[in-house]
Design a protein around this motif. Structure first.
Motif: not given
Ligand SMILES: NC(=O)c1ccc[n+]([C@@H]2O[C@H](COP(=O)([O-])OP(=O)(O)OC[C@H]3O[C@@H](n4cnc5c(N)ncnc54)[C@H](O)[C@@H]3O)[C@@H](O)[C@H]2O)c1
Length: 256
Positions: A14, A20-21, A64-65, A161, A190, A192, A194
């Motif tokens: 990620g 990024s977190i 790539d998940v 989510k 946050l 970011t 995304a």
């Protein structure tokens, strides 16, 4: 004094920018003694450049998940760098534009399916891909945004989510007997990449800092990263299927 994650071998997904977190988690984890292997999606040279900003440069594996070949080959690629894993961070989310920003009633299934594949199902896919490396147990941590409410503009990402929160419980059920803990950190908003891609994200920005009992800094990924590192450490040995809110306390109070 040795670090919280001394000797831990972690796979961190990620990272796309240093906001990024996942970048904050990787940085903190290294500072706390962990050996970190990263995965990157798409723009690998960019991820590799960002990885150089960590205290110690970490190898980057392409993932790539949603790609079954990437998932099937992941354990072998990780083994080129470490002989097993003690922890995995899932810090991945994506939804096509139609799924965010207020068009909830119009988003087509194909786009919703993409959002759910990348943001929800991938939690299970990543966990299963890493199982061969976690024979002595370990910790899996994912990033959540509180899915108990319908938020403005979050739309199908909110549904994704909610699915992630449920998948977290089912993974905890199925991986607990292998000594693997599975938990989520529900972070407040946050800034970011995304988040910036969500039209109308500013609605969260305005209300969060005012309402959260502890206040909230939209540019501070470290609070969420600390919780991730704590869950990846040995300090939550009997906690699984849990959601730890790192949101300044926003979820606990009503707002007028
Ligand atoms: N930023 C926030 O306000 C916030 C709040 C709560 C939770 N989160 C969650 O934190 C996680 C990380 O997001 P972030 O805010 O750090 O943003 P980010 O844009 O830095 O990270 C999102 C990551 O997802 C990766 N990704 C997207 N599609 C992928 C795919 N098919 N395969 C593998 N990786 C893929 C991207 O490459 C990127 O690295 C996400 O799950 C997000 O929903 C973010």
């Amino acid at each position: 004094m040795s670090g919280l994650l001394e000797g831990k071998r972690l796979l961190i997904t990620g990272i796309i920018t240093d906001q990024s977190i996942a970048f904050s988690v990787a940085k903190l984890a290294q500072e706390q003694g962990a050996t970190v292997v990263l995965t990157g999606f798409g723009r690998l040279s960019l991820v590799e450049r960002i990885a150089k900003r960590l205290p110690r440069e970490a190898p980057v594996i392409e993932l790539d998940v949603t790609n079954p070949e990437h998932l099937a080959g992941l354990a072998d690629k990780v083994r080129e760098h470490v002989d097993g894993l003690d922890g995995v961070l899932h810090s991945i989310g994506f939804a096509p534009a139609s799924c965010l920003g207020g068009g909830f009633l119009d988003a087509p299934w194909e786009d919703v399916a993409t959002a759910l594949h990348v943001s929800t199902f991938s939690y299970k896919s990543l966990a299963v891909a890493c199982l061969p490396l976690m024979e002595s147990g370990g910790s899996i941590v994912g990033l959540d945004f509180d899915a108990t409410k319908a938020w403005p503009v979050y739309d199908w990402m909110g549904v994704a989510k909610a699915g992630l929160e449920s998948a977290n419980r089912y993974l905890a059920r199925d991986l607990g007997p292998r000594g693997i803990r599975v938990n989520l950190v529900a972070a407040g908003p946050l800034r970011t990449m995304a988040a910036k891609s969500i039209p109308g994200f500013a609605v969260f920005e305005d209300s969060w800092a005012k309402t959260a009992p502890l206040g909230w800094d939209l540019n501070d990924q470290v609070a969420a990263a600390k919780a991730c590192c704590a869950l990846l450490s040995d300090w939550f040995p009997a906690t699984t299927g849990e959601i730890v809110h790192v949101d300044g306390g926003y979820h606990a109070v009503g707002s007028s």
